[in-house]
Design an enzyme around this catalytic site. Structure first.
Site, mmCIF file in Angstrom:
data_model
loop_
_atom_site.group_PDB
_atom_site.id
_atom_site.type_symbol
_atom_site.label_atom_id
_atom_site.label_comp_id
_atom_site.label_asym_id
_atom_site.label_seq_id
_atom_site.Cartn_x
_atom_site.Cartn_y
_atom_site.Cartn_z
ATOM 1 N N CYS A 41 -45.290 68.833 -18.488
ATOM 2 C CA CYS A 41 -45.069 69.117 -19.910
ATOM 3 C C CYS A 41 -44.729 70.589 -20.125
ATOM 4 O O CYS A 41 -44.643 71.038 -21.271
ATOM 5 C CB CYS A 41 -46.297 68.726 -20.727
ATOM 6 S SG CYS A 41 -47.800 69.634 -20.288
ATOM 7 N N GLN B 267 -50.117 59.790 -23.622
ATOM 8 C CA GLN B 267 -48.765 60.250 -23.922
ATOM 9 C C GLN B 267 -48.468 59.956 -25.392
ATOM 10 O O GLN B 267 -48.800 58.908 -25.915
ATOM 11 C CB GLN B 267 -47.737 59.552 -23.023
ATOM 12 C CG GLN B 267 -47.871 59.884 -21.545
ATOM 13 C CD GLN B 267 -47.468 61.310 -21.201
ATOM 14 O OE1 GLN B 267 -46.881 62.024 -22.003
ATOM 15 N NE2 GLN B 267 -47.785 61.732 -19.982
#
Length: 411
Positions: free
Chosen positions: A369, A248
């Site tokens: 995402c 991330q």
């Protein structure tokens, strides 16, 4: 030149006027002067600015293609992102409770990618691609990046200098700030004509990495230099990062996503973490219940498995390498699982969602995402009897149009 009135901000961050005409770096209500023809114009001057307009903090803003929305007051910008997420769900007739969004602060990105071009005097040019162009914007600062990454830019210019032995080379430096220092994975160095870098170029690369005290430098994952194994803290565990591993971009965003997932699975007796990567969720979930961790990346699964010993007291993690598109975990295999967390790439997880829908599961957490593919996968679950209970918007990519999320489903 044309004067237009901006009516709204579109999905990619450009202002939209009647026509439609799209103009970058503009806000709703503004009267602006634009140049060009057709739908896509270039901003020349803001004639009547919005009260939400602010001074962009980065001197490269407007030329650099990295940020699109630094000119917008933060609370209004964040509300726009959440509104877009609400609208994306509404297209599939999905409603839910929206939690207060997580917003990454400036200077928090631990991962960035810089592009290199041949320079002079032992230094490459280094920066981001220009907006809607392949040309390079040389950068001196980056307001989104961890200051330690920015501080390394002069040394990275010297590191990249030996990478241009072949005319077709267009190197990209994928940077991660790890607990051991800077980890650099280089792609885009031409290999087909000449077999890659010469021994002399590799030696120069290693010398520059040593002089800068970088932790590791790899060429498409192949070791070129290492003084220390790059590691990151993932919940209670310390993970040795494989070269080029997914991580991330903002550590605080990872923690926010994991906290949401952890709260949603409280009381579970056995949890599956699908698309687990190096264990961003697995190690935290294993504090609650035994975890089955599955991912298609063998290096990531090996790294996760090796890190289990660094986190005593876990309920247990069983890790498996498996392509979840070609071979999703089947409903029959989920009979002993009572909660699933899945965090797929941008393409989503339609195949795996179908198996979750077919299973007897009562709790699922989706991390995404890409709101468009999330909505598709969410519809599969909802049609099978799940309810989307709540959703956490996550603004991990500051000043971009990009928005991420975590969502909990129950049945």
């Amino acid at each position: 030149m044309t004067d237009i009135r901006i009516q709204a901000v579109g999905g990619e961050g450009d202002g939209i006027a009647e026509g439609p005409i799209y103009a970058p770096f503009t806000l709703a209500g503004e009267r602006v002067r634009v140049a060009g023809t057709g739908e896509r114009r270039e901003l020349v001057e803001v004639l009547e600015p919005s009260i939400q307009r602010v001074e962009p903090p980065c001197p490269h803003f407007g030329a650099c293609g990295g940020c699109a929305l630094q000119h917008w007051e933060h609370s209004a910008y964040l509300a726009w992102k959440v509104d877009r997420l609400v609208a994306t769900l509404a297209r599939e007739r999905i409603e839910t409770e929206f939690l207060k969004p997580f917003a990454a602060p400036p200077g928090s990105r631990r991962r960035i990618t810089l592009h290199a071009r041949q320079g002079r005097r032992g230094e490459a040019r280094l920066g981001y691609k220009a907006r809607k162009s392949w040309s390079l914007v040389d950068i001196e600062v980056c307001t989104i990046a961890d200051p330690r990454l920015v501080a390394a830019i002069p040394a990275l210019r010297r590191l990249a200098a030996p990478l241009f032995q072949h005319a077709k080379s267009a190197p990209s430096l994928h940077l991660t700030w790890s607990d051991a220092g800077l980890d650099v994975d280089i792609s885009g160095v031409e290999r087909r004509s000449g077999g890659g870098l010469s021994a002399d170029a590799r030696m120069r690369l290693a010398d520059q990495a040593a002089a800068a005290d970088f932790a590791r430098v790899t060429l498409d994952g192949e070791a070129a230099y290492m003084s220390r194994q790059p590691t990151v803290r993932v919940g209670p565990a310390t993970v040795a990062l494989p070269a080029g591993a997914f991580l991330q971009a903002v550590s605080e965003a990872e923690a926010a996503l994991a906290a949401f997932a952890l709260d949603a699975v409280q009381g579970a007796s056995r949890i599956a973490d699908l698309y687990c990567g190096v264990g961003a969720f697995s190690f935290r979930l294993a504090q609650v219940a035994p975890v089955l961790a599955v991912d298609s990346s063998a290096p990531a699964v090996r790294a996760l498995s090796a890190a289990i010993a660094s986190a005593p007291g876990l309920k247990g993690i069983t890790a498996e390498t498996r392509d979840l598109v070609r071979r999703p975990v089947l409903a029959e295999e989920l009979k002993k699982i009572d909660a699933v967390v899945f965090d797929p790439p941008r393409a989503g997880a339609a195949e795996q969602a179908a198996e979750l829908a077919r299973s007897k599961l009562a709790r699922v957490v989706a991390v995404s995402c890409n709101p468009a593919t999330f909505v598709r996968d969410a519809r599969i679950l909802i049609d099978a009897g799940f309810t989307l209970e709540r959703l956490l918007p996550v603004d991990q990519f500051l000043w971009s149009p990009h928005i991420e999320l975590a969502a909990s489903f129950t049945r």
